[in-house]
Design a protein around this motif. Structure first.
Motif, PDB file in Angstrom:
ATOM      1  N   MET A  45       0.814  -1.207   0.000  1.00 36.56           N
ATOM      2  CA  MET A  45       0.000   0.000   0.000  1.00 36.56           C
ATOM      3  C   MET A  45       0.855   1.267   0.000  1.00 36.56           C
ATOM      4  N   GLY A  46       2.046   1.136   0.536  1.00 35.05           N
ATOM      5  CA  GLY A  46       2.954   2.279   0.539  1.00 35.05           C
ATOM      6  C   GLY A  46       2.735   3.227   1.700  1.00 35.05           C
ATOM      7  N   ASN A  47       1.459   3.618   1.925  1.00 33.87           N
ATOM      8  CA  ASN A  47       1.188   4.580   3.001  1.00 33.87           C
ATOM      9  C   ASN A  47       0.222   3.997   4.037  1.00 33.87           C
ATOM     10  N   TRP A  48       0.522   2.793   4.462  1.00 31.48           N
ATOM     11  CA  TRP A  48      -0.320   2.081   5.440  1.00 31.48           C
ATOM     12  C   TRP A  48      -0.582   2.926   6.676  1.00 31.48           C
ATOM     13  N   GLU A  49       0.482   3.598   7.150  1.00 26.61           N
ATOM     14  CA  GLU A  49       0.342   4.383   8.379  1.00 26.61           C
ATOM     15  C   GLU A  49      -0.696   5.495   8.227  1.00 26.61           C
ATOM     16  N   GLU A  50      -0.756   6.054   7.029  1.00 24.13           N
ATOM     17  CA  GLU A  50      -1.715   7.124   6.763  1.00 24.13           C
ATOM     18  C   GLU A  50      -3.156   6.572   6.810  1.00 24.13           C
ATOM     19  N   TRP A  51      -3.344   5.391   6.234  1.00 23.93           N
ATOM     20  CA  TRP A  51      -4.671   4.747   6.246  1.00 23.93           C
ATOM     21  C   TRP A  51      -5.071   4.377   7.671  1.00 23.93           C
ATOM     22  N   ARG A  52      -4.067   3.878   8.414  1.00 22.85           N
ATOM     23  CA  ARG A  52      -4.316   3.482   9.801  1.00 22.85           C
ATOM     24  C   ARG A  52      -4.800   4.678  10.615  1.00 22.85           C
ATOM     25  N   GLU A  53      -4.123   5.794  10.436  1.00 23.44           N
ATOM     26  CA  GLU A  53      -4.494   7.006  11.159  1.00 23.44           C
ATOM     27  C   GLU A  53      -5.895   7.469  10.742  1.00 23.44           C
ATOM     28  N   ARG A  54      -6.192   7.333   9.447  1.00 24.54           N
ATOM     29  CA  ARG A  54      -7.513   7.728   8.973  1.00 24.54           C
ATOM     30  C   ARG A  54      -8.596   6.812   9.574  1.00 24.54           C
ATOM     31  N   GLY A  55      -8.284   5.529   9.615  1.00 25.83           N
ATOM     32  CA  GLY A  55      -9.221   4.575  10.222  1.00 25.83           C
ATOM     33  C   GLY A  55      -9.478   4.919  11.675  1.00 25.83           C
ATOM     34  N   ARG A  56      -8.422   5.252  12.374  1.00 28.04           N
ATOM     35  CA  ARG A  56      -8.540   5.615  13.788  1.00 28.04           C
ATOM     36  C   ARG A  56      -9.409   6.867  13.954  1.00 28.04           C
ATOM     37  N   GLN A  57      -9.159   7.867  13.109  1.00 31.46           N
ATOM     38  CA  GLN A  57      -9.917   9.120  13.197  1.00 31.46           C
ATOM     39  C   GLN A  57     -11.408   8.888  12.986  1.00 31.46           C
ATOM     40  N   ILE A  58     -11.727   8.066  11.992  1.00 29.17           N
ATOM     41  CA  ILE A  58     -13.143   7.799  11.696  1.00 29.17           C
ATOM     42  C   ILE A  58     -13.803   7.086  12.876  1.00 29.17           C
ATOM     43  N   ARG A  59     -13.103   6.096  13.440  1.00 29.51           N
ATOM     44  CA  ARG A  59     -13.671   5.349  14.566  1.00 29.51           C
ATOM     45  C   ARG A  59     -13.799   6.258  15.803  1.00 29.51           C
ATOM     46  N   LEU A  60     -12.783   7.054  16.055  1.00 27.52           N
ATOM     47  CA  LEU A  60     -12.834   7.961  17.211  1.00 27.52           C
ATOM     48  C   LEU A  60     -14.032   8.898  17.116  1.00 27.52           C
ATOM     49  N   HIS A  61     -14.200   9.491  15.934  1.00 31.97           N
ATOM     50  CA  HIS A  61     -15.281  10.446  15.729  1.00 31.97           C
ATOM     51  C   HIS A  61     -16.640   9.767  15.915  1.00 31.97           C
ATOM     52  N   THR A  62     -16.783   8.580  15.320  1.00 34.54           N
ATOM     53  CA  THR A  62     -18.072   7.888  15.389  1.00 34.54           C
ATOM     54  C   THR A  62     -18.441   7.555  16.829  1.00 34.54           C
ATOM     55  N   ILE A  63     -17.491   6.994  17.561  1.00 42.03           N
ATOM     56  CA  ILE A  63     -17.792   6.585  18.935  1.00 42.03           C
ATOM     57  C   ILE A  63     -18.091   7.810  19.800  1.00 42.03           C
ATOM     58  N   ALA A  64     -17.388   8.901  19.554  1.00 46.31           N
ATOM     59  CA  ALA A  64     -17.618  10.116  20.342  1.00 46.31           C
ATOM     60  C   ALA A  64     -19.000  10.716  20.071  1.00 46.31           C
TER      61      ALA A  64
ATOM     62  N   VAL B  49      -7.856   8.504   2.515  1.00 45.25           N
ATOM     63  CA  VAL B  49      -6.756   9.453   2.713  1.00 45.25           C
ATOM     64  C   VAL B  49      -6.636  10.347   1.479  1.00 45.25           C
ATOM     65  N   ASP B  50      -6.131  11.561   1.679  1.00 44.66           N
ATOM     66  CA  ASP B  50      -6.187  12.580   0.633  1.00 44.66           C
ATOM     67  C   ASP B  50      -5.494  12.164  -0.668  1.00 44.66           C
ATOM     68  N   TRP B  52      -5.208   9.346  -1.933  1.00 46.56           N
ATOM     69  CA  TRP B  52      -5.972   8.320  -2.642  1.00 46.56           C
ATOM     70  C   TRP B  52      -7.189   8.900  -3.352  1.00 46.56           C
ATOM     71  N   ARG B  53      -7.765   9.949  -2.771  1.00 42.88           N
ATOM     72  CA  ARG B  53      -8.970  10.546  -3.358  1.00 42.88           C
ATOM     73  C   ARG B  53      -8.735  11.046  -4.776  1.00 42.88           C
ATOM     74  N   THR B  54      -7.539  11.546  -5.021  1.00 44.26           N
ATOM     75  CA  THR B  54      -7.259  12.120  -6.334  1.00 44.26           C
ATOM     76  C   THR B  54      -6.702  11.081  -7.309  1.00 44.26           C
ATOM     77  N   HIS B  55      -6.458   9.857  -6.782  1.00 45.54           N
ATOM     78  CA  HIS B  55      -5.893   8.810  -7.629  1.00 45.54           C
ATOM     79  C   HIS B  55      -6.885   8.398  -8.706  1.00 45.54           C
ATOM     80  N   THR B  56      -6.469   8.523  -9.967  1.00 47.92           N
ATOM     81  CA  THR B  56      -7.365   8.078 -11.031  1.00 47.92           C
ATOM     82  C   THR B  56      -6.554   7.563 -12.219  1.00 47.92           C
ATOM     83  N   LEU B  57      -7.081   6.507 -12.834  1.00 47.61           N
ATOM     84  CA  LEU B  57      -6.404   5.902 -13.977  1.00 47.61           C
ATOM     85  C   LEU B  57      -7.158   6.273 -15.246  1.00 47.61           C
TER      86      LEU B  57
END
Lengths: 501, 240
Positions: A45-64, B49-50, B52-57
């Protein structure tokens, strides 16, 4: 039933697991496979950490904001024609489910994997009323035939070998089946196909519920969740109250992290969004859809700064595969529905009887591998420490441990006492230490060494070696070229910055 | 028509309406609010994530990536010029598999390419009752549908349920054939989800199924098995 026998103490459950060589090897093999697939998927994926953080943010917001989103989900699902029920306790959920089943005069219910159903012990309640529960996930089907409970959230029959499965299937098939995976899977397919076509009710769990549309989403590889929501005329879905996400676009994040964290897949073979019962003109799908929303101890975690984040869990099982303790003892030793690090946290939190379940938090090494593996970054290792503190504060520790801790407190309170203790230890261990290990089960080491091996104290302590080490280090640094040194320091600084977590 | 005695389901529903209030209020209280929130909470982030949103083929890349991913999942994927080629492909598949019973979606374009013959029994979805349809789908060797979308990044066909296109079509037969127009292949899941979002409310189909390859399991000694409950052989045909 195996796995849910609270009469057997944690230590005994662990001893049983450690003595089962097949179990130990199978758990190690499967968790190793899942873990390396996950690592590969994350790297790709290359940016796994970024996705992980996004997943965390979405879950945090929802539960709150769970009150808002849950209301929104319920309203939209009702508008789509579905029934929603609320259960504060497991008992209430069972009563609601049983009332629906009896109203439908159900004789058999096909079920796809639901951890909530395990929480409720629903199969026992159904059997008591003469209703046949049929687990349809291949692994769940196997352990149901064996009269056991899941030992891994994703691979529930991890502890069964092919021959044992062949024996189980041969018994119900009335003919000798070979221990061949394709044959066994084919047999299960044809047996279960019949069950699907005869069933009165299909029962599913819920991976995510989408507030903005009242939909819920099921992930499966075998297709049994699809079968349960396609073939029977009535569907009952069991859902923990925290399963919500706000919108469809958030589903993209969950769909990106759940399968990758679980098995290393980009996506499971099937991802099904169910939006109410079938439309009037549709040829299949359930006529009637019931969703039972369960609290069962979850709301107690809301507003608790130490534990609220446990509700962010998306049930992927990645923490099990990463945990050195789980990898040794497997799932049954944890004693309840959830195993591994998430189980060690959820079990004491969702069960009231702490004398019974509090000690499960000790089945961990606090190494933090669970946190590293978690796709929504739940600080499980911190929660385990908090739970242990609760146990200590409530006096749920034994006398030897309390004495040990008191002694330790004195020993580390001054440098003189500490050095004295160290010298005494180095002297005292002489008859016991072999190759840097102590295996004797004596004195304060008895409890520890019953299930583990203690490392011996080093002949020379770090403190004793410090002078030499310090000089070596000084010497090396002087020999470094100035530009190399500058580069290394820059790297160290950078690394320091990225370690904010 | 109402009987004097309310049904159990109606009673449960009333009970639920009452319980909802206390259940949600309890959650709000635990979160430090006296009453449940009634206005949408503000969000600082949502969705992918930002980057990825703009990723398009471009369209050609989408097609090749979809074909490649579907194949790597264990399916067969092929690109065909038009529906006439799809007919040839299907005829060959039916011949090779010695299929006796097939079932298809009720779709005008499929009517052109799949037809009954003395050796081949064809069921068209929607022309029988529920039980008969289900039986026909379970007995069919091949089920054929037109997919709404495909997703290049994951190798996925997206299939909504409609009166003409039952869920069973892509689930119960041993072999599944999904046909998708090249223009309907999207780069990533988010592109499909943003369309689905516009259906919220009345237009939403009861089921939306994302299918990525053949049914699989690793529940017996971690050994991969194909075709546990769903189809074991899956063909994706990209038209255009």
């Amino acid at each position: 039933m195996g796995g849910f026998n609270p009469a057997v103490k944690l230590e005994e459950r662990i001893r049983q697991a450690l003595n089962d060589e097949f179990l130990r090897n199978a758990v190690k093999f499967t968790t190793g496979r899942l873990r390396s697939s996950k690592q590969q998927a994350a790297e790709q994926m290359g940016n796994w950490e970024e996705w992980r953080e996004r997943g965390r943010q979405i879950r945090l917001h929802t539960i709150a904001h769970l009150d808002y989103y849950l209301n929104q989900f319920v309203q939209n699902l009702r508008e789509a024609g579905g029934y929603v029920h609320f259960a504060s306790t497991a008992q209430e959920a069972v009563e609601i489910a049983m009332q629906i089943m009896e109203e439908k005069q159900a004789k058999s219910v096909v079920k796809s994997k639901s951890m909530v159903s395990e929480e409720l012990h629903l199969n026992d309640a159904m059997a008591a009323k003469g209703i046949e529960p049929v687990e349809t996930d291949l692994g769940e089907y196997i352990i149901q035939l064996a009269g056991e409970t899941p030992s891994h959230i994703l691979a529930p029959a991890i502890h069964k070998n092919r021959q044992q499965i062949a024996d189980l299937f041969s018994e119900i098939g009335g003919e000798k089946l070979p221990a061949d995976t394709a044959v066994l899977a084919g047999f299960a397919r044809s047996q279960l196909r019949e069950k699907f076509l005869q069933a009165d009710i299909g029962m599913t769990g819920c991976n995510f519920a989408i507030a903005e549309s009242g939909s819920f989403v099921l992930f499966s590889n075998e297709g049994n969740a699809r079968m349960c929501s396609t073939v029977p005329r009535t569907q009952i879905t069991l859902m923990g109250m925290e399963r919500i996400i706000p919108s469809w676009e958030d589903l993209e994040v969950m769909a990106a992290i759940l399968p990758r964290a679980a098995t290393g897949q980009k996506l499971t073979v099937y991802m099904s969004a169910i939006n109410g019962p079938k439309r009037a003109a549709d040829g299949d799908g359930p006529d009637e859809l019931h969703v039972i929303i369960l609290d069962n101890g979850r709301s107690q975690q809301l507003g608790d700064p130490e534990f609220q984040e446990v509700l962010n869990c998306i049930r992927c099982g990645a923490c099990l595969n990463a945990c050195p303790v789980y990898r040794h003892i497997g799932g049954h030793a944890y004693g309840w529905v959830y195993s591994g690090p998430i189980g060690a946290v959820l079990t004491p939190l969702l069960n009231e009887d702490q004398d019974q379940w509090g000690e499960v938090a000790n089945a961990s090494s606090l190494c933090g591998a669970c946190y590293e593996a978690c796709p929504v970054k739940i600080p499980l290792h911190d929660m385990l420490v908090y739970l242990r503190r609760r146990n200590v504060e409530a006096g749920r520790t034994d006398a030897t441990e309390r004495l040990g801790m008191k002694t330790y407190k004195v020993a580390v309170s001054s440098q003189r006492f500490y050095q004295l203790a160290l010298k005494l230890g180095q002297f005292g261990q002489k008859p016991l230490a072999r190759n840097g290990e102590i295996t004797a089960k004596v004195g304060p080491l008895e409890a520890w060494n019953r299930l583990r091996v203690a490392p011996a104290l080093a002949k020379k302590s770090f403190r004793d070696s410090w002078k030499e080490l310090d000089m070596e280090l000084q010497h090396e640094l002087v020999e470094l070229k100035p530009e190399t040194k500058a580069r290394m320091e820059a790297i160290l600084r950078k690394r320091g910055n990225s370690h904010e977590n | 028509m109402k009987t004097e005695k309310k049904s159990v389901i109606a009673e449960l529903h009333e009970q639920s309406l009452q319980k909802q209030e206390t259940f949600i209020k309890h959650i709000a209280n635990r979160l430090g609010r006296e009453q449940p929130l009634t206005t949408p909470p503000k969000r600082s982030v949502s969705g992918a994530v930002d980057s990825w949103r703009t990723h398009t083929l471009d369209p050609e890349e989408r097609i090749s990536q979809f074909l490649m991913n579907w194949e790597s999942l264990g399916g067969s994927a092929v690109r065909l010029a038009d529906m006439a080629e799809a007919k040839n492909y299907l005829d060959r598949l039916i011949g090779e598999m010695k299929a006796k019973k097939i079932i298809r979606e009720d779709h005008p374009e499929l009517a052109q390419i799949v037809s009954e013959s003395p050796d081949l029994h064809l069921t068209v979805w929607g022309d029988k009752d529920f039980a008969a349809m289900r039986k026909a789908a379970a007995e069919a060797e091949i089920g054929i549908v037109m997919a709404d979308f495909a997703i290049a990044n994951t190798g996925t066909l997206v299939i909504t349920s409609t009166p003409q296109r039952g869920r069973s079509l892509s689930l119960l037969p041993t072999i599944f054939v999904g046909i998708v127009k090249a223009k309907d292949i999207q780069t990533k899941m988010g592109d499909v989800l943003s369309v689905i979002q516009t259906w919220n409310g009345k237009e939403m189909p009861a089921g939306i199924h994302f299918v990525s390859g053949p049914s699989r399991s690793a529940d017996i000694e971690s050994d991969l098995t194909i075709g546990v409950h769903g189809p074991s052989i899956v063909h994706a045909l990209v038209i255009g």
